[in-house]
Design a protein around this motif. Sequence first.
Motif, short mmCIF file in Angstrom:
data_model
loop_
_atom_site.label_atom_id
_atom_site.label_comp_id
_atom_site.label_asym_id
_atom_site.label_seq_id
_atom_site.Cartn_x
_atom_site.Cartn_y
_atom_site.Cartn_z
N GLY A 76 171.84 32.96 51.23
CA GLY A 76 171.95 34.26 52.11
C GLY A 76 173.15 34.91 51.97
O GLY A 76 174.41 34.25 52.21
N ALA A 77 173.34 36.21 51.69
CA ALA A 77 174.41 37.08 52.00
C ALA A 77 174.74 37.31 53.41
O ALA A 77 175.99 37.74 53.50
CB ALA A 77 174.33 38.29 51.11
N LYS A 78 173.88 37.27 54.30
CA LYS A 78 174.13 37.79 55.60
C LYS A 78 174.16 36.68 56.49
O LYS A 78 173.12 36.48 57.49
CB LYS A 78 173.10 38.84 55.81
N GLN A 79 175.03 35.65 56.52
CA GLN A 79 174.97 34.34 57.11
C GLN A 79 175.66 34.47 58.52
O GLN A 79 175.25 33.80 59.40
CB GLN A 79 175.64 33.22 56.33
N LEU B 263 174.40 32.89 63.38
CA LEU B 263 173.81 33.48 62.21
C LEU B 263 173.04 34.65 62.02
O LEU B 263 172.15 34.67 62.94
CB LEU B 263 172.88 32.23 61.48
N ALA B 264 173.31 35.52 61.24
CA ALA B 264 172.44 36.74 61.05
C ALA B 264 171.57 36.56 59.99
O ALA B 264 170.85 37.62 59.89
CB ALA B 264 173.52 38.16 60.94
N GLY B 265 171.53 35.66 59.17
CA GLY B 265 170.55 35.25 58.03
C GLY B 265 170.42 33.77 57.65
O GLY B 265 171.11 33.05 58.22
N SER C 202 160.85 34.27 53.62
CA SER C 202 161.02 34.55 52.24
C SER C 202 162.12 35.83 52.22
O SER C 202 162.61 35.99 51.22
CB SER C 202 159.66 35.00 51.74
N LEU C 203 162.25 36.69 53.19
CA LEU C 203 163.08 37.90 53.43
C LEU C 203 164.65 37.13 53.72
O LEU C 203 165.55 37.84 53.70
CB LEU C 203 162.52 38.71 54.01
N GLY C 204 164.72 35.93 54.06
CA GLY C 204 165.89 35.53 54.40
C GLY C 204 166.33 35.73 55.80
O GLY C 204 167.61 35.75 56.35
N HIS C 205 165.26 35.98 56.74
CA HIS C 205 165.76 36.49 57.99
C HIS C 205 165.63 35.27 59.01
O HIS C 205 164.79 34.37 58.81
CB HIS C 205 164.75 37.57 58.40
N PRO D 201 162.53 30.75 61.67
CA PRO D 201 162.66 32.02 62.24
C PRO D 201 162.42 32.11 63.70
O PRO D 201 161.28 31.56 64.06
CB PRO D 201 161.82 33.03 61.59
N ARG D 202 163.13 32.38 64.68
CA ARG D 202 162.86 32.62 66.04
C ARG D 202 161.89 33.93 66.33
O ARG D 202 162.02 34.78 65.77
CB ARG D 202 164.01 32.80 66.94
N VAL D 203 161.08 33.58 67.28
CA VAL D 203 160.15 34.55 67.73
C VAL D 203 160.68 35.30 68.98
O VAL D 203 160.81 34.89 69.84
CB VAL D 203 158.74 34.00 68.00
N SER D 204 160.66 36.54 68.65
CA SER D 204 161.09 37.55 69.77
C SER D 204 159.88 38.03 70.66
O SER D 204 158.80 37.78 70.27
CB SER D 204 161.78 38.85 69.29
N LYS D 205 160.01 38.29 72.17
CA LYS D 205 158.96 38.69 72.74
C LYS D 205 158.01 39.61 72.28
O LYS D 205 156.87 39.68 72.35
CB LYS D 205 159.58 39.17 74.45
N GLY D 206 158.64 40.86 71.56
CA GLY D 206 157.88 41.89 70.89
C GLY D 206 157.02 41.26 70.05
O GLY D 206 155.81 41.79 69.86
N VAL D 207 157.54 40.30 69.13
CA VAL D 207 156.67 39.77 67.82
C VAL D 207 155.57 38.69 68.71
O VAL D 207 154.38 38.99 68.28
CB VAL D 207 157.65 38.83 66.87
N MET D 208 156.00 38.15 69.70
CA MET D 208 154.86 37.47 70.35
C MET D 208 153.75 37.99 70.87
O MET D 208 152.60 37.92 70.46
CB MET D 208 155.55 36.64 71.51
N HIS D 209 154.11 39.31 71.57
CA HIS D 209 153.20 40.10 71.93
C HIS D 209 152.17 40.86 70.95
O HIS D 209 150.92 40.95 70.94
CB HIS D 209 153.92 41.24 72.80
#
Length: 325
Positions: free
Chosen positions: A149-152, A161-163, A264-267, A298-306
């Motif tokens: 990853g380029a955005k580690q 870590l950002a990526g 797959s996107l490196g997030h 990948p961590r799950v944010s509140k918005g994604v969980m909803h």
Amino acid sequence: IEARKKLADRLGSIASRGQYCKTVAALKYAAVSAVVEVWAIVENAWLSAEEKKRQTAPRLRKAQVLALALGAHTKPAVFAKVVSKRQENRTLAKDWYTQFTARVAAQTSKYRPHLLIATLAGTRPVEFTIENGVQVFFDNHTIKIRTVGAKQKVAPDSTQLAGQPWRYIVFDLNDTKIAADPAIIELLKYKPEFGTVYQPPLLHQKGEGGLRGYDAACNRAGEGLLKHGRTKADKGLFSGYNLRQAFASRMKASGLSQADISRSLGHVSEKTKQYYGFASSRNAGGVSPSAVASAITPRVSKGVMHSMKSKTTKSKTRAAPRFRP
């Protein structure tokens, strides 16, 4: 006077609001910097009066031209609406994938393998500049693309870590659709005669043989595939980030889980993927990976969980098969 007029006309012709504001800010900064340099020269007791005059004259002219151009130009009354690369991809031709891979296959440039890998794995252009950053592993039945990853990191001195530090994209050649994909067929030509690992040539950040050449090769292969660019007046420059956005659209349309799409996107956050691709905008061609893996879940944010809870009754997602890299 001529320089001031040209600069003022150029400012007045900028179509994008963001570009206009950035240009004005840069010109103001340049003017102030020139004045500061003049002041430093005048205050230098070691310089003679003649030398001070010689050094300050061009800087004063520069500051004067910039100041007069900023004051004389007419701000554009209406700015063109600028869209993101994500939105821009919605104007891709229906058969863009077939056309693009055929043009890449016909190329003889050194960027050919980079373009094939970016098409299949959504690789960021800058990741090709990292030593051992992109590697392709071949065996009898699979192709594994490993990317560093380029955005580690959020910042050089930060531990956050950002990526993803690394990620794997895996294609199972036993799948007839994958085996028949034109980009897969072309990539198989790089399978080494001895060994199983292929590494594309390292690109440089700047200069000859760098990212600028990569973008130029990408634009040549993608010429005419976009209906328009970031504004309707643009012809549409096809870049490596168009390939990344198209990859994200394929991943979202594949039915993979939210976590696997982010991997797959490196997030490292599932929220970030909302800025990439549209499941509804997947055009003809392209294959999704058989499996994905990454260093961090990948961590799950509140918005994604909803969002996930609201969609569970509408559709089911499938998890990509796990494998040990």
